[in-house]
Each structure stands twice: as structure tokens, then as C-alpha cells.
Design a protein around this motif. Sequence first.
Motif, mmCIF file in Angstrom:
data_model
loop_
_atom_site.group_PDB
_atom_site.id
_atom_site.type_symbol
_atom_site.label_atom_id
_atom_site.label_comp_id
_atom_site.label_asym_id
_atom_site.label_seq_id
_atom_site.Cartn_x
_atom_site.Cartn_y
_atom_site.Cartn_z
ATOM 1 N N VAL A 147 0.876 -1.170 0.000
ATOM 2 C CA VAL A 147 0.000 0.000 0.000
ATOM 3 C C VAL A 147 0.914 1.221 0.000
ATOM 4 O O VAL A 147 1.720 1.393 0.907
ATOM 5 N N THR A 148 0.779 2.060 -1.028
ATOM 6 C CA THR A 148 1.629 3.248 -1.102
ATOM 7 C C THR A 148 0.834 4.543 -0.942
ATOM 8 O O THR A 148 1.422 5.606 -0.789
ATOM 9 N N SER A 149 -0.493 4.460 -0.978
ATOM 10 C CA SER A 149 -1.344 5.608 -0.652
ATOM 11 C C SER A 149 -2.733 5.079 -0.318
ATOM 12 O O SER A 149 -3.108 3.974 -0.714
ATOM 13 N N LEU A 150 -3.474 5.881 0.435
ATOM 14 C CA LEU A 150 -4.825 5.511 0.861
ATOM 15 C C LEU A 150 -5.765 6.681 0.646
ATOM 16 O O LEU A 150 -5.391 7.833 0.894
ATOM 17 N N THR A 151 -6.980 6.379 0.222
ATOM 18 C CA THR A 151 -8.021 7.394 0.116
ATOM 19 C C THR A 151 -9.047 7.109 1.199
ATOM 20 O O THR A 151 -9.610 6.008 1.255
ATOM 21 N N VAL A 152 -9.261 8.088 2.056
ATOM 22 C CA VAL A 152 -10.214 7.965 3.154
ATOM 23 C C VAL A 152 -11.498 8.674 2.748
ATOM 24 O O VAL A 152 -11.483 9.872 2.458
ATOM 25 N N ILE A 200 -9.710 3.205 0.781
ATOM 26 C CA ILE A 200 -9.339 2.450 -0.402
ATOM 27 C C ILE A 200 -7.842 2.612 -0.634
ATOM 28 O O ILE A 200 -7.318 3.729 -0.687
ATOM 29 N N GLY A 201 -7.166 1.468 -0.770
ATOM 30 C CA GLY A 201 -5.743 1.480 -1.087
ATOM 31 C C GLY A 201 -5.519 1.734 -2.556
ATOM 32 O O GLY A 201 -6.408 1.518 -3.392
ATOM 33 N N ASP A 202 -4.320 2.158 -2.899
ATOM 34 C CA ASP A 202 -3.998 2.510 -4.279
ATOM 35 C C ASP A 202 -4.038 1.319 -5.236
ATOM 36 O O ASP A 202 -4.116 1.504 -6.446
#
Length: 140
Positions: free
Chosen positions: A11-16, A70-72
Motif C-alpha cells: 500500500v503506497t497511498s490511501l483514500t479515506v 481504499i488502497g492505491d
Amino acid sequence: MATPHEQRTPVTSLTVLYDANCSLCVHLRHWLKGQPQLVPLYLVPAGSDQARQLFPELDHARTMREITVIGDQGQIYSGSAAWIICLWALAEHRPKAHWLATPSGAPFVRGTMLAAAKYRELSGAGTGQAPCDDQCESPG
């Protein structure tokens, strides 16, 4: 043949996805933005046009009732897993996230989730019944 470790998707970025009509959610959004991040967090209002464009396959009505991250690479976390992954992304809270993901930490996560759900229920958040105004920017 790949080992189990090699099969993991990092996981290199997450959208909350957060409820912009909930003062608690907006407060937590500001708190998350102010924390040093090991993994970048992008905060998007749940149910918004932006959220629908980014994630057309999601049940957006559900994201208004329950925190969704949601993970990248398409990983979807909801409920307690979403709270834990948010903490995991933060430099100062990753050790706590690891503990919360254990059986010892589970009761604390459950209690926190129940308290947040009760607050949201009492405030009408997630139902469209309690519109957020400028006071949501800094509750308390």
C-alpha cells in the motif's frame, strides 16, 4: 513460484472517504491531515461527485454509513479495519495500529467504533438529516 511475502501488494497511498456532514468525521479529517504520514492519505467526502468518479464500483450509500478506506491497488477497508489502516499510515501511530489489530486491541477498537456510531446516530450523520455548517470545522 512466488513466496507468500512476494504475493503481497504494498500500500503506497490511501483514500479515506469521510462523511462531510458529520462534525466528528470532519474533526478526524483535520486531525489526520495534521499528522506526519508514512503513507499518504487523501481525504475525500463520501458520496461526493469526486468519490463517485474515483470509485464508481463502490456502494456509496454504504460509505456514508461506515468509514471506508481504499488502497492505491484497490484494497478496500471498512469499519474497524479502516480505522486501523488510517492509524497504520501515520508515523506516530503505526505501533498502536499493530496492537489494535491483535486480539488484545480488538475490544478497544470495538468500543471506539460503537461510541463513534452512537455519536453519529445521535447527530443524524450519514442520514442526510443533520447538515453540517461552519461549526463542524472545529467541534468542541
